[in-house]
Enzyme design. Structure first.
Site, PDB file in Angstrom:
ATOM      1  N   GLY A  96      33.361 -36.604 -39.994  1.00 40.61           N
ATOM      2  CA  GLY A  96      34.330 -36.805 -39.098  1.00 40.61           C
ATOM      3  C   GLY A  96      35.304 -38.637 -39.739  1.00 40.61           C
ATOM      4  N   CYS A  97      36.453 -38.606 -38.665  1.00 40.07           N
ATOM      5  CA  CYS A  97      36.401 -40.556 -38.413  1.00 40.07           C
ATOM      6  C   CYS A  97      34.631 -41.088 -37.758  1.00 40.07           C
ATOM      7  CB  CYS A  97      37.837 -40.380 -38.044  1.00 40.07           C
ATOM      8  SG  CYS A  97      37.969 -39.813 -36.287  1.00 40.07           S
ATOM      9  N   TYR A  98      35.206 -40.181 -36.726  1.00 40.96           N
ATOM     10  CA  TYR A  98      34.077 -41.228 -35.446  1.00 40.96           C
ATOM     11  C   TYR A  98      32.428 -41.060 -36.387  1.00 40.96           C
ATOM     12  CZ  TYR A  98      36.517 -41.279 -30.862  1.00 40.96           C
ATOM     13  OH  TYR A  98      36.815 -42.272 -30.376  1.00 40.96           O
ATOM     14  N   ALA A 112      33.079 -44.278 -39.480  1.00 38.94           N
ATOM     15  CA  ALA A 112      33.049 -45.440 -38.968  1.00 38.94           C
ATOM     16  C   ALA A 112      31.429 -46.061 -38.490  1.00 38.94           C
ATOM     17  CB  ALA A 112      34.735 -45.895 -37.673  1.00 38.94           C
TER      18      ALA A 112
END
Length: 350
Positions: free
Chosen positions: A152-154, A157
């Site tokens: 996922g994006c979270y 990052a």
């Protein structure tokens, strides 16, 4: 290379799907062979996304594994959580390579997945073969992988910000705090009240406090890096912009003699051979706009000598490095192509 690799995108009408279509059109080794969907089946892709109508003249078809396998060698699944397990075992059995953008194949422990997502699973043997698709950490495992669970994006990052610290044992395992902020496109294309302009504009808000389901995903990979269980405090926020994630990570350093310059050297060495991560110079901190429309991750950091805490900031485009772009990056590596192939490196600014 003369023959292009035929690719299917299932879940083509969503934000992840349209990013994939756009990237496939620009990729020199890929050919769009199939678009699939459920509620969008029967619609012209150009009717949903008119700006691509001059390039894509395809109807979104009902999802049919036999048809997909007949037309495509690679399948990108951009579907809600819980849907992919109904398709993946059969796709693999028919010789397809699968890249799943949902959370369904990111977890090694199916009990953890079932607890946090509330979805019963019976495909544990298949899930056990999946590779976690964060190339900067699992590059070797991606070579020739047949099933990839794209993170996922979270988590992307957050983990890129944390990885050098955990791999080198530089911070206390129980001191990690992640404060992350995302644009509204992270919630998908389906209308949700809190994502409407009238609700999200001129406002910032936290959600999933102390119970967001990306936390166990982040902790799983942190444990890989640290070689022992790691607990993190993770709080996501919604900010009034369309794309982008900024994750700010705090952790207590074990050696108070470390300096910002020491840590920057460690990060630069860790990411030296990673073309999609740029470690910024001292005193420069990332902006989400820099990563907008690219597959880049920008990282800046500072060591606070007053608290002996390191503060690491990472910025990505949540729909590219945090989703579709990363999936194509994984495909490039699995096929032995340069991992930058067909992916955007520079944003338009401002």
């Amino acid at each position: 290379m003369t023959d292009k690799l035929p690719v299917a995108v299932v879940g083509a009408s969503g934000y992840g799907g349209v990013q994939l279509v756009r990237l496939i059109l620009d990729h020199p080794y890929l050919e769009l062979a199939y678009l699939g969907g459920d509620s969008s089946a029967g619609q012209e892709f150009a009717d949903i996304y008119p700006h691509l109508g001059h390039c894509v003249r395809r109807v979104i078809e009902p999802v049919d594994v036999a048809v997909i396998a007949q037309r495509a060698q690679v399948v990108f699944l951009s579907l809600p959580n819980g849907v992919a397990p109904k398709l993946v075992p059969d796709l693999l059995a028919q010789g397809c390579q699968v890249f799943d953008l949902s959370a369904d194949y990111r977890f090694r422990d199916m009990q953890v997945y079932q607890t946090w997502y509330g979805i019963e699973r019976t495909d544990g043997a298949v899930a056990a073969k999946a590779v976690y698709g964060l190339p900067e950490l699992y590059r070797e495992s991606l070579v020739h992988a047949t099933l990839v669970g794209c993170p996922g994006c979270y988590p992307t990052a957050s983990l890129l910000a944390l990885a050098p610290l955990l791999r080198q044992g530089l911070v206390a395992w129980d001191s990690i705090v992640i404060d992350a902020k995302s644009g509204t496109s992270g919630g998908g294309r389906q209308a949700k009240t809190h994502l409407l302009l009238a609700e999200a504009d001129n406002s910032i808000s936290a959600y999933g406090v102390a119970r967001h389901r990306h936390r166990p995903e982040i902790e799983q990979i942190c444990a890989d890096l640290a070689g022992q269980p790691v607990k993190v405090q993770f709080t996501p926020h919604l900010v009034p912009m369309v794309r982008g994630i900024l994750a700010t990570v705090y952790a207590q350093v074990r050696d108070p003699g470390l300096t910002t310059e020491d840590l920057l050297l460690i990060y630069q060495a860790f990411y030296r051979e990673k073309p999609w991560v740029r470690v910024l110079p001292p005193g420069v901190y990332p902006h989400t706009k820099w990563a907008w429309g690219t597959n880049m991750c920008y990282i800046g950091l500072e060591l606070d000598p007053h608290t002996d805490r390191v503060i690491v900031m990472s910025a990505i485009d949540n729909l590219l490095k945090g989703q579709a772009g990363q999936a194509v990056q994984c495909l490039n590596i699995s096929r032995g192509w340069p991992e930058t192939t067909g992916l955007p490196q520079l944003s338009f600014y401002p």
